[in-house]
Design a protein around this motif. Structure first.
Motif, PDB file in Angstrom:
ATOM      1  N   TYR A   1      13.945 -20.845 -42.675  1.00  0.00           N
ATOM      2  CA  TYR A   1      12.803 -20.452 -43.593  1.00  0.00           C
ATOM      3  C   TYR A   1      11.731 -19.842 -42.857  1.00  0.00           C
ATOM      4  CZ  TYR A   1      15.302 -23.351 -47.433  1.00  0.00           C
ATOM      5  OH  TYR A   1      16.054 -23.578 -48.405  1.00  0.00           O
ATOM      6  N   ALA A   2      11.113 -18.778 -43.175  1.00  0.00           N
ATOM      7  CA  ALA A   2       9.958 -18.139 -42.827  1.00  0.00           C
ATOM      8  C   ALA A   2       9.959 -17.796 -41.194  1.00  0.00           C
ATOM      9  CB  ALA A   2       8.942 -19.282 -42.980  1.00  0.00           C
ATOM     10  N   THR A   3      11.181 -17.832 -40.601  1.00  0.00           N
ATOM     11  CA  THR A   3      11.125 -17.597 -39.101  1.00  0.00           C
ATOM     12  C   THR A   3      11.329 -16.028 -38.915  1.00  0.00           C
ATOM     13  OG1 THR A   3      13.490 -17.773 -39.384  1.00  0.00           O
ATOM     14  CG2 THR A   3      12.242 -19.722 -38.403  1.00  0.00           C
ATOM     15  N   PHE A   4      11.755 -14.960 -39.995  1.00  0.00           N
ATOM     16  CA  PHE A   4      11.914 -13.699 -39.876  1.00  0.00           C
ATOM     17  C   PHE A   4      10.273 -13.122 -39.609  1.00  0.00           C
ATOM     18  CE2 PHE A   4      11.865  -9.350 -41.848  1.00  0.00           C
ATOM     19  CZ  PHE A   4      12.503  -8.766 -40.600  1.00  0.00           C
ATOM     20  N   PRO A   5       9.351 -13.411 -40.581  1.00  0.00           N
ATOM     21  CA  PRO A   5       7.967 -12.913 -40.295  1.00  0.00           C
ATOM     22  C   PRO A   5       7.504 -13.329 -38.832  1.00  0.00           C
ATOM     23  CG  PRO A   5       8.071 -13.903 -42.561  1.00  0.00           C
ATOM     24  CD  PRO A   5       9.419 -14.300 -41.795  1.00  0.00           C
ATOM     25  N   ALA A   6       7.753 -14.720 -38.286  1.00  0.00           N
ATOM     26  CA  ALA A   6       7.359 -14.961 -37.032  1.00  0.00           C
ATOM     27  C   ALA A   6       8.097 -14.310 -36.088  1.00  0.00           C
ATOM     28  CB  ALA A   6       7.653 -16.628 -37.102  1.00  0.00           C
ATOM     29  N   LEU A   7       9.365 -13.808 -36.105  1.00  0.00           N
ATOM     30  CA  LEU A   7      10.113 -13.043 -35.259  1.00  0.00           C
ATOM     31  C   LEU A   7       9.296 -11.580 -34.831  1.00  0.00           C
ATOM     32  CD1 LEU A   7      12.331 -12.294 -33.476  1.00  0.00           C
ATOM     33  CD2 LEU A   7      13.387 -11.349 -35.451  1.00  0.00           C
ATOM     34  N   LEU A   8       8.774 -11.021 -36.172  1.00  0.00           N
ATOM     35  CA  LEU A   8       8.113  -9.848 -36.136  1.00  0.00           C
ATOM     36  C   LEU A   8       6.974  -9.690 -35.358  1.00  0.00           C
ATOM     37  CD1 LEU A   8       8.519  -8.668 -39.875  1.00  0.00           C
ATOM     38  CD2 LEU A   8       9.993  -8.008 -37.740  1.00  0.00           C
ATOM     39  N   ARG A   9       6.359 -10.978 -35.003  1.00  0.00           N
ATOM     40  CA  ARG A   9       5.068 -10.994 -33.993  1.00  0.00           C
ATOM     41  C   ARG A   9       5.471 -10.723 -32.481  1.00  0.00           C
ATOM     42  NH1 ARG A   9       4.316 -16.162 -36.918  1.00  0.00           N
ATOM     43  NH2 ARG A   9       2.953 -15.445 -38.916  1.00  0.00           N
ATOM     44  N   HIS A  10       6.637 -10.843 -32.496  1.00  0.00           N
ATOM     45  CA  HIS A  10       7.414 -10.634 -30.917  1.00  0.00           C
ATOM     46  C   HIS A  10       8.347  -9.540 -30.798  1.00  0.00           C
ATOM     47  CE1 HIS A  10       5.431 -14.819 -30.400  1.00  0.00           C
ATOM     48  NE2 HIS A  10       6.171 -15.173 -31.620  1.00  0.00           N
ATOM     49  N   CYS A  11       8.902  -9.210 -31.666  1.00  0.00           N
ATOM     50  CA  CYS A  11       9.909  -8.081 -31.527  1.00  0.00           C
ATOM     51  C   CYS A  11      10.322  -7.672 -32.682  1.00  0.00           C
ATOM     52  CB  CYS A  11      10.953  -8.391 -30.433  1.00  0.00           C
ATOM     53  SG  CYS A  11      12.575  -9.567 -31.146  1.00  0.00           S
ATOM     54  N   ALA A  12      10.834  -6.389 -32.670  1.00  0.00           N
ATOM     55  CA  ALA A  12      11.335  -5.832 -33.877  1.00  0.00           C
ATOM     56  C   ALA A  12      12.894  -6.198 -34.205  1.00  0.00           C
ATOM     57  CB  ALA A  12      11.187  -4.318 -33.850  1.00  0.00           C
ATOM     58  N   PRO A  13      13.177  -6.143 -35.379  1.00  0.00           N
ATOM     59  CA  PRO A  13      14.771  -6.367 -35.716  1.00  0.00           C
ATOM     60  C   PRO A  13      15.627  -5.737 -34.779  1.00  0.00           C
ATOM     61  CG  PRO A  13      13.375  -6.156 -37.787  1.00  0.00           C
ATOM     62  CD  PRO A  13      12.469  -5.927 -36.551  1.00  0.00           C
ATOM     63  N   GLU A  14      15.482  -4.474 -34.799  1.00  0.00           N
ATOM     64  CA  GLU A  14      16.334  -3.740 -33.998  1.00  0.00           C
ATOM     65  C   GLU A  14      16.511  -4.179 -32.390  1.00  0.00           C
ATOM     66  OE1 GLU A  14      12.633  -0.971 -34.468  1.00  0.00           O
ATOM     67  OE2 GLU A  14      13.925  -2.527 -35.687  1.00  0.00           O
ATOM     68  N   GLN A  15      15.507  -4.869 -31.950  1.00  0.00           N
ATOM     69  CA  GLN A  15      15.637  -5.277 -30.566  1.00  0.00           C
ATOM     70  C   GLN A  15      16.384  -6.466 -30.399  1.00  0.00           C
ATOM     71  OE1 GLN A  15      11.214  -5.261 -30.325  1.00  0.00           O
ATOM     72  NE2 GLN A  15      11.578  -3.715 -28.747  1.00  0.00           N
ATOM     73  N   VAL A  16      16.919  -7.021 -31.283  1.00  0.00           N
ATOM     74  CA  VAL A  16      17.626  -8.331 -31.159  1.00  0.00           C
ATOM     75  C   VAL A  16      19.008  -7.960 -30.893  1.00  0.00           C
ATOM     76  CG1 VAL A  16      18.320 -10.585 -32.308  1.00  0.00           C
ATOM     77  CG2 VAL A  16      16.084  -9.680 -32.704  1.00  0.00           C
ATOM     78  N   ASP A  17      19.762  -8.939 -29.997  1.00  0.00           N
ATOM     79  CA  ASP A  17      21.133  -8.618 -29.384  1.00  0.00           C
ATOM     80  C   ASP A  17      22.087  -9.276 -30.075  1.00  0.00           C
ATOM     81  OD1 ASP A  17      20.606  -6.129 -27.503  1.00  0.00           O
ATOM     82  OD2 ASP A  17      19.201  -7.874 -26.767  1.00  0.00           O
ATOM     83  N   ALA A  18      21.881 -10.252 -30.440  1.00  0.00           N
ATOM     84  CA  ALA A  18      22.785 -11.366 -30.969  1.00  0.00           C
ATOM     85  C   ALA A  18      21.963 -12.476 -31.826  1.00  0.00           C
ATOM     86  CB  ALA A  18      23.707 -12.001 -29.956  1.00  0.00           C
ATOM     87  N   VAL A  19      22.747 -13.106 -32.790  1.00  0.00           N
ATOM     88  CA  VAL A  19      22.207 -14.520 -33.315  1.00  0.00           C
ATOM     89  C   VAL A  19      23.221 -15.421 -33.100  1.00  0.00           C
ATOM     90  CG1 VAL A  19      21.642 -15.476 -35.505  1.00  0.00           C
ATOM     91  CG2 VAL A  19      21.141 -12.902 -35.036  1.00  0.00           C
ATOM     92  N   LEU A  20      22.978 -16.891 -32.801  1.00  0.00           N
ATOM     93  CA  LEU A  20      23.563 -18.087 -32.778  1.00  0.00           C
ATOM     94  C   LEU A  20      22.995 -18.975 -33.860  1.00  0.00           C
ATOM     95  CD1 LEU A  20      23.636 -18.574 -29.119  1.00  0.00           C
ATOM     96  CD2 LEU A  20      25.358 -17.540 -30.413  1.00  0.00           C
ATOM     97  N   ILE A  21      23.849 -19.389 -34.828  1.00  0.00           N
ATOM     98  CA  ILE A  21      23.628 -20.507 -35.955  1.00  0.00           C
ATOM     99  C   ILE A  21      24.202 -21.561 -35.889  1.00  0.00           C
ATOM    100  CG2 ILE A  21      23.527 -20.731 -38.553  1.00  0.00           C
ATOM    101  CD1 ILE A  21      21.623 -18.567 -37.523  1.00  0.00           C
ATOM    102  N   THR A  22      23.687 -22.734 -36.006  1.00  0.00           N
ATOM    103  CA  THR A  22      24.163 -24.153 -35.803  1.00  0.00           C
ATOM    104  C   THR A  22      24.931 -24.445 -36.863  1.00  0.00           C
ATOM    105  OG1 THR A  22      22.237 -25.198 -36.180  1.00  0.00           O
ATOM    106  CG2 THR A  22      22.604 -24.713 -34.090  1.00  0.00           C
TER     107      THR A  22
END
Length: 296
Positions: free
Chosen positions: A78-99
């Motif tokens: 929850y709420a991590t997507f807006p936090a991500l935008l402070r550091h990089c754009a969504p298109e700059q992410v190469d992969a996602v790992l979910i536990t």
């Protein structure tokens, strides 16, 4: 089993079970980044660390892992997507790992995928998302495929397994929780980060964190886990003991039950009862980095 034996077994499982991952190690590596420069680092930025429920200041679990320009998201609570935008754009992410499938670890995968889908002008490739079987289903059902298309490729992980993502070697282990949960041991250039997701006390945590540069460990409670969560959640005392037995270089406590009054000071003091190395408590915006010890 020794760490070396366990890691050999993990790699063997990955080769033998390449189809389980949805892609083999060679094709995973093909999605990777160019060789890392000599001064490259492994870097983690905490997107959020609150346990179960976000607070006004702290999103739930999520971490941005970077090396040589390659970016991986570890959990998307929850709420991590807006936090991500402070550091990089969504298109700059190469992969996602979910536990695992609990929403405080995966809910914000939805706005992330929607944001990528709506950048049709960029013609982005599908982003690979790795998770236990069924972990993504509730989130993926929030949007219709005919509306956003398929801005992802889903790769099911059945631990133990191992695969490459860009400069990273990823090893996985199953850990006890209410839902199937995966612990990740991620290495690049001789630097290793171990991440628990949510877990109860388990001796496999020692192998997961063995000699890790950073042990990023769930500590929902400070000293005692209430009966309802026995076997499924850890305290800071628990992970302090595992960090000490694993000889991890640093311990970062995360997933504190902030809503229930678990404080960083209490968690740190509890972990200190067993672990003598550096202890930090994850907070949104906090960064950790180590320079690579060898090229990748």
């Amino acid at each position: 089993m020794s760490l070396l034996s366990r890691r050999t077994a993990l790699r063997g499982a990955a080769v033998a079970g390449a189809g389980v991952l949805g892609m083999n190690a060679q094709s995973a590596a093909a999605e990777g980044a160019p060789p890392a420069p000599a001064d490259a680092q492994v870097r983690i930025t905490v997107l959020g660390s609150a346990g179960a429920v976000p607070t006004m200041a702290e999103p739930c679990s999520g971490y941005l892992l970077e090396c040589a320009g390659y970016r991986v998201i570890l959990d998307f609570g929850y709420a991590t997507f807006p936090a991500l935008l402070r550091h990089c754009a969504p298109e700059q992410v190469d992969a996602v790992l979910i536990t695992h499938r609990h929403p405080d670890h995966v809910a914000d995968l939805s706005p992330f995928l929607r944001a990528r889908a709506f950048r049709r002008d960029l013609n982005l490739p599908p982003v690979p998302v790795y998770a236990p079987a069924g972990a993504l289903d509730p989130v993926l059902e929030l949007d219709r495929a005919e509306f956003i298309g398929t801005p992802y490729t889903q790769h099911v992980i059945e631990p133990p397994s191992a695969f490459r993502l860009g400069p990273f070697q990823v090893e996985t282990v199953g850990l006890p929780h209410y839902e199937p949960n995966i612990g990740f041991r991620i290495s690049a250039g001789g630097v290793t980060v171990a991440y628990t997701g949510d877990t109860g006390p388990d001796e496999r945590l020692i192998a997961l964190a063995q000699n890790a540069d950073l042990f990023l460990a769930q500590a929902m409670y400070a000293t005692e886990v209430p009966p309802r969560d026995h076997g499924n959640m850890c305290s800071a005392v628990d992970v302090g003991r595992f960090a000490a037995e694993a000889d991890a270089a640093e311990l970062m406590l995360t997933h504190l039950y902030l809503m229930k009054g678990v404080t960083p000071a209490d968690a740190r003091a509890a972990a200190r009862s067993h672990y003598r190395g550096p202890i930090t408590v994850a907070r949104s915006g906090h960064t950790w980095s180590r320079r690579l010890r060898r090229p990748v």
